[in-house]
Design a protein around this motif. Sequence first.
Motif, short mmCIF file in Angstrom:
data_model
loop_
_atom_site.label_atom_id
_atom_site.label_comp_id
_atom_site.label_asym_id
_atom_site.label_seq_id
_atom_site.Cartn_x
_atom_site.Cartn_y
_atom_site.Cartn_z
N MET A 182 5.40 5.35 2.72
CA MET A 182 5.28 5.01 1.30
C MET A 182 5.79 6.10 0.38
SD MET A 182 1.60 3.20 1.29
CE MET A 182 1.15 2.06 2.55
N SER A 183 6.89 6.72 0.75
CA SER A 183 7.41 7.79 -0.09
C SER A 183 8.43 7.23 -1.08
CB SER A 183 8.06 8.86 0.77
OG SER A 183 9.27 8.36 1.29
N LEU A 184 8.74 8.07 -2.09
CA LEU A 184 9.66 7.63 -3.13
C LEU A 184 11.12 7.84 -2.74
CD1 LEU A 184 7.80 9.09 -6.23
CD2 LEU A 184 8.00 6.70 -5.64
N SER A 185 11.32 8.45 -1.56
CA SER A 185 12.70 8.78 -1.18
C SER A 185 13.49 7.52 -0.83
CB SER A 185 12.68 9.71 0.02
OG SER A 185 11.99 9.08 1.08
N ASP A 216 3.18 -4.04 8.18
CA ASP A 216 4.63 -4.07 7.91
C ASP A 216 4.87 -4.02 6.41
OD1 ASP A 216 4.77 -4.58 10.64
OD2 ASP A 216 4.75 -6.74 10.32
N TRP A 217 4.68 -2.83 5.83
CA TRP A 217 4.77 -2.76 4.38
C TRP A 217 6.15 -3.11 3.86
CZ3 TRP A 217 1.10 -3.40 1.18
CH2 TRP A 217 -0.21 -3.06 1.55
N ASN A 218 7.20 -2.80 4.68
CA ASN A 218 8.54 -3.16 4.24
C ASN A 218 8.65 -4.67 3.99
OD1 ASN A 218 8.17 -3.54 6.97
ND2 ASN A 218 10.30 -3.12 7.51
N VAL A 225 7.96 -0.35 -4.81
CA VAL A 225 7.93 -1.66 -4.14
C VAL A 225 9.34 -2.04 -3.70
CG1 VAL A 225 7.56 -4.13 -4.46
CG2 VAL A 225 5.87 -2.51 -5.29
N VAL A 226 10.29 -1.92 -4.64
CA VAL A 226 11.65 -2.35 -4.34
C VAL A 226 12.27 -1.47 -3.25
CG1 VAL A 226 13.96 -2.66 -5.29
CG2 VAL A 226 11.96 -3.26 -6.66
N ILE A 227 12.15 -0.16 -3.40
CA ILE A 227 12.84 0.74 -2.47
C ILE A 227 12.25 0.63 -1.06
CG2 ILE A 227 11.55 2.92 -2.71
CD1 ILE A 227 15.32 2.59 -2.98
N ASN A 228 10.93 0.44 -0.99
CA ASN A 228 10.32 0.34 0.34
C ASN A 228 10.60 -0.98 1.03
OD1 ASN A 228 8.73 2.76 1.22
ND2 ASN A 228 8.00 2.56 -0.87
N VAL A 246 1.07 -8.11 -7.56
CA VAL A 246 0.67 -6.80 -8.08
C VAL A 246 -0.49 -6.25 -7.26
CG1 VAL A 246 -0.42 -5.64 -10.04
CG2 VAL A 246 1.50 -7.18 -10.42
N ALA A 247 -1.48 -7.09 -7.00
CA ALA A 247 -2.65 -6.64 -6.26
C ALA A 247 -2.24 -6.15 -4.87
CB ALA A 247 -3.67 -7.77 -6.14
N THR A 248 -1.36 -6.90 -4.21
CA THR A 248 -0.93 -6.53 -2.87
C THR A 248 -0.23 -5.17 -2.88
OG1 THR A 248 -0.60 -8.86 -2.44
CG2 THR A 248 0.36 -7.34 -0.87
N ALA A 249 0.63 -4.97 -3.89
CA ALA A 249 1.31 -3.68 -4.00
C ALA A 249 0.29 -2.56 -4.19
CB ALA A 249 2.31 -3.70 -5.15
N PHE A 250 -0.74 -2.81 -4.97
CA PHE A 250 -1.75 -1.77 -5.21
C PHE A 250 -2.63 -1.49 -3.99
CE2 PHE A 250 -1.81 0.29 -9.29
CZ PHE A 250 -0.86 -0.42 -10.00
N VAL A 251 -2.74 -2.46 -3.10
CA VAL A 251 -3.44 -2.17 -1.85
C VAL A 251 -2.74 -1.00 -1.16
CG1 VAL A 251 -3.99 -3.05 0.45
CG2 VAL A 251 -4.33 -4.51 -1.54
N SER A 252 -1.40 -1.00 -1.23
CA SER A 252 -0.67 0.12 -0.64
C SER A 252 -0.78 1.39 -1.49
CB SER A 252 0.80 -0.28 -0.41
OG SER A 252 1.66 0.49 -1.19
#
Lengths: 289, 275
Positions: B44-47, B238-240, B30-33, A116-122
């Motif tokens: 980091m868009s919702l598309s 590498d956010w993906n 998180v899932v879509i990206n 969760v924390a990692t996701a919130f960094v983004s």
Amino acid sequence: MLQRYYYSHMLLVPGLILFGVFFIVPSLAAFYFAFTNMDAAFQVTRWVGFDNFRILFEDDDAILAFKNTFIFAAITTVFKVLLGFFLAIFANQKLKSVLFLRSVIFFPAILSTVGVATAFVSFMHPSNGLLNGFLELVHLDALKRSWLTDPSIVIYSISLVEIWKWTGFSMMLFLAALQTISQDVIESARIDGASSWRMIKDITVPMIMPVLNTTVILNLIGGLKVFDIVYALTGGGPGSASSVLNTLVYRAFSNGRNGEATAANLLLFVIVLVVVLLVNRILNRPTER
Amino acid sequence: MILLKKWKRYIAEFIAILISGFVAIPLYLVVINSFKTKADAAEMSLSLPKVWNVLKNYEEVLKAAKIPQAFWNTSVVTVGSIIVLIILCSLTAFIIQRRNSATTRITEMLIITGIILPITVITTFYLMDSLGLVRTYMGVILLYVSGNFAFTTYLYISFIKGIPRELDEAAMIDGIGRVSLFFKIIFPLLKPATATAVIVAFMSIWNDFFTPFYFLNTASRYTLSVTIYFFMGQHSSDWNLVFANIVIVSFPVIILYLFMQRYIISGLTAGAVKS
């Protein structure tokens, strides 16, 4: 005689040895090592009295860590309890979407804190994060922030993530309690013409008081002991702006200053004990009428 | 009047969905990206993804973050701790609840204190180091058992109160041994408490970061939570991949939640209220 055989103290031994050796012994040992100059290799050459504590109280970073720990524990407890309470009342209605709401809101509680924390960094990224993007979308640009890099607000941003993750848990605790209130009481109050607000104040709150106590205390303990979420979001930074007691312990430990780390840990230990006893006493005060 | 009520209901339903959005949208993101390419995910868009990079991302993360190894590590410590925890705590709770002696009363007090207090990590590290248990599965299992011991035992004590003593006495008359009395007669009756204890312990141990971060801090022994932390450190752009890692790590828990939601929620909340 029969009792002594069947409920033999011998059967307590395995559990007690484990709990004793790995929990009680280190806890008691902390009361000794906090007053020594224990180093990275756990060597002790000298008894230093209160020096470790003096260092902590003269160090600006350490003082900030204390402040942050209390801010975090207080803010997250207040919001998790209040939001959880009102969400529980809302989710206790007979609506189609309510079951969906409950499982969605509770969902973050089962996720890994570090995930969760990692996701919130983004999400809290200043330029293209979800949070600032959302604020822009609803024309609240003035509220856009550098959530995790602005030292003056970073501890509040971390609190926000914690609240997001755990409010559903408080909600479920309250929901379970709400469902034990009998419909008759509510029905008769409604017939007597009580307003919704009065019903909450005079029926709901007193009836769920025990659960309220538990929820407050659980959240306070969790807040004071916080480590994972802070460490994964900011590592205590920027600088030491978001450090809390447990990250302070880790920093002293990784710098090999184990005496100091133990002292900080001991303070946390004592603070948790005192806060829990104090809050428990306040909340359990018999209401005399 | 009826019309007004209907309106109110629609508004309430709408609010419920809106509130759910606050939780659901970040999860969706998180899932879509995790399905996008690196450049696409950086926005980091919702598309929806322009290119569905599903297999490639997940394969890369499985390899780069050494997920199979981490999955094994996490499973070993979680399962090992839970088995020891259940056996020791149920037995300890049984004796404490059934026998009223100075020893059991002191033990119960120690346990209640143990629920509240945090572990003193430095002195614990010193102890583990002296015993050669740092960076071993065994060490972490022992720590999880001692760390959860107080709470789980307390949970069992409150449950065993509801099991009549007459049952023990009947078995005693039949001349049963003390070990059989507990494991053959009592333990099977504790199933609901055991289910709660297992769920609570599973959730806290599987997701834990603190203990493995201190005590299992070597690449070959990383648990799943720890891989997320270090993987992000190395792949912060590498956010993906970072998101794919989060999805992979959460996957087992999510599957459990989908199928056993009712038990998980009632287990976790009952566990909390009992203490």
